[in-house]
Design a protein around this motif. Sequence first.
Motif, short mmCIF file in Angstrom:
data_model
loop_
_atom_site.label_atom_id
_atom_site.label_comp_id
_atom_site.label_asym_id
_atom_site.label_seq_id
_atom_site.Cartn_x
_atom_site.Cartn_y
_atom_site.Cartn_z
N GLN A 64 27.12 67.37 44.87
CA GLN A 64 25.83 66.75 44.62
C GLN A 64 24.99 67.87 45.48
O GLN A 64 25.21 67.98 46.61
CB GLN A 64 25.98 65.26 45.33
CG GLN A 64 24.50 64.76 44.84
CD GLN A 64 24.61 63.19 45.15
OE1 GLN A 64 25.49 62.66 45.33
NE2 GLN A 64 23.38 62.67 45.01
N ALA A 65 23.78 68.17 44.82
CA ALA A 65 22.65 68.96 45.52
C ALA A 65 21.50 68.71 45.07
O ALA A 65 20.85 69.07 44.07
CB ALA A 65 22.88 70.51 44.92
N ASN A 66 20.99 67.41 45.73
CA ASN A 66 19.73 66.77 45.54
C ASN A 66 18.43 67.73 45.50
O ASN A 66 17.38 67.57 44.70
CB ASN A 66 19.31 65.73 46.35
CG ASN A 66 20.39 64.56 46.14
OD1 ASN A 66 20.89 64.41 44.86
ND2 ASN A 66 20.47 63.84 47.21
N GLN A 67 18.71 69.02 46.09
CA GLN A 67 17.51 69.84 46.21
C GLN A 67 17.27 70.38 44.81
O GLN A 67 16.19 71.30 44.60
CB GLN A 67 17.95 71.05 47.22
CG GLN A 67 18.19 70.58 48.72
CD GLN A 67 19.67 70.37 48.84
OE1 GLN A 67 20.35 69.80 47.83
NE2 GLN A 67 20.05 70.73 50.00
N ILE A 68 18.17 70.57 43.93
CA ILE A 68 18.09 70.93 42.33
C ILE A 68 17.21 69.96 41.59
O ILE A 68 18.08 69.24 41.23
CB ILE A 68 19.49 71.51 41.84
CG1 ILE A 68 20.07 72.57 42.82
CG2 ILE A 68 19.33 72.08 40.38
CD1 ILE A 68 21.42 72.92 42.27
N THR A 69 16.17 70.16 41.37
CA THR A 69 15.34 69.02 40.83
C THR A 69 15.21 69.68 39.25
O THR A 69 15.47 70.57 38.84
CB THR A 69 13.98 69.01 41.55
OG1 THR A 69 13.27 70.41 41.33
CG2 THR A 69 14.19 68.39 42.90
N ASN A 70 14.79 68.36 38.23
CA ASN A 70 14.24 69.01 37.16
C ASN A 70 13.20 70.14 36.84
O ASN A 70 13.25 71.10 36.06
CB ASN A 70 13.54 67.73 36.29
CG ASN A 70 14.46 66.92 36.13
OD1 ASN A 70 15.77 67.01 35.89
ND2 ASN A 70 14.10 65.49 36.00
N PHE A 71 12.36 70.26 37.92
CA PHE A 71 11.18 71.00 38.01
C PHE A 71 11.99 72.63 38.17
O PHE A 71 12.07 73.74 37.69
CB PHE A 71 10.28 71.09 39.29
CG PHE A 71 9.39 72.02 39.23
CD1 PHE A 71 8.27 72.44 38.47
CD2 PHE A 71 9.56 73.09 40.20
CE1 PHE A 71 7.42 73.46 38.51
CE2 PHE A 71 8.66 74.17 40.36
CZ PHE A 71 7.58 74.41 39.51
N ILE A 72 12.96 72.58 39.06
CA ILE A 72 13.78 73.82 39.49
C ILE A 72 14.34 74.40 38.33
O ILE A 72 14.58 75.39 38.03
CB ILE A 72 14.64 73.66 40.81
CG1 ILE A 72 13.55 73.77 41.84
CG2 ILE A 72 15.56 74.97 41.06
CD1 ILE A 72 14.28 73.51 43.28
N CYS A 73 15.22 73.28 37.59
CA CYS A 73 15.99 73.64 36.50
C CYS A 73 15.11 74.31 35.28
O CYS A 73 15.72 74.99 34.51
CB CYS A 73 16.71 72.45 35.88
SG CYS A 73 18.13 72.02 37.07
N GLU A 74 14.02 73.79 35.06
CA GLU A 74 13.15 74.21 33.98
C GLU A 74 12.22 75.22 34.45
O GLU A 74 11.78 75.94 33.55
CB GLU A 74 12.19 73.17 33.49
CG GLU A 74 13.26 71.97 32.97
CD GLU A 74 12.40 70.70 32.59
OE1 GLU A 74 11.10 70.61 32.73
OE2 GLU A 74 13.25 69.62 32.36
#
Length: 149
Positions: A64-74
Amino acid sequence: MKKIVLLFSVLVLAFTSCEGPMGPPGTPGEGMNWEIINFTVQAQDWRLVGQPNALGSYYMYEFQANQITNFICEEGNVFGYRWLSNNEQTPLGQVAVMGEDLGNGQEVLFTEVYSFSFRPGYVTFFIDYSDFATDIRPMTCDFRIVLNY
């Protein structure tokens, strides 16, 4: 006369070029923020997908890596590295060409491929063997993920 004009010009520049207090910082531009997350997968924690030594079998572990957000993915960048010995790291998908001497002139040649994937809230590490010899569990591995957004 030239001296008076020059003196007047210097005085005008001195009184009109003053700066006021610094304003609030602006929003960061793209690529200006970054974060590093380190992960360790213990040897006993690697999960075999498929049957031992079967075609298509591989090892994986998900964090689990909560730092990886939808914004970072996109909109951001996610880079993965594997820590090696002596404080050295290599980018993922690392391909390690391996070989083992079985004696009597026989040898086994194979590759190990270390890779990763990510989605919002998670990062998954993989180890694939070209000969699908997955009856032997991988060793403990240290990884580093770098987020840039």
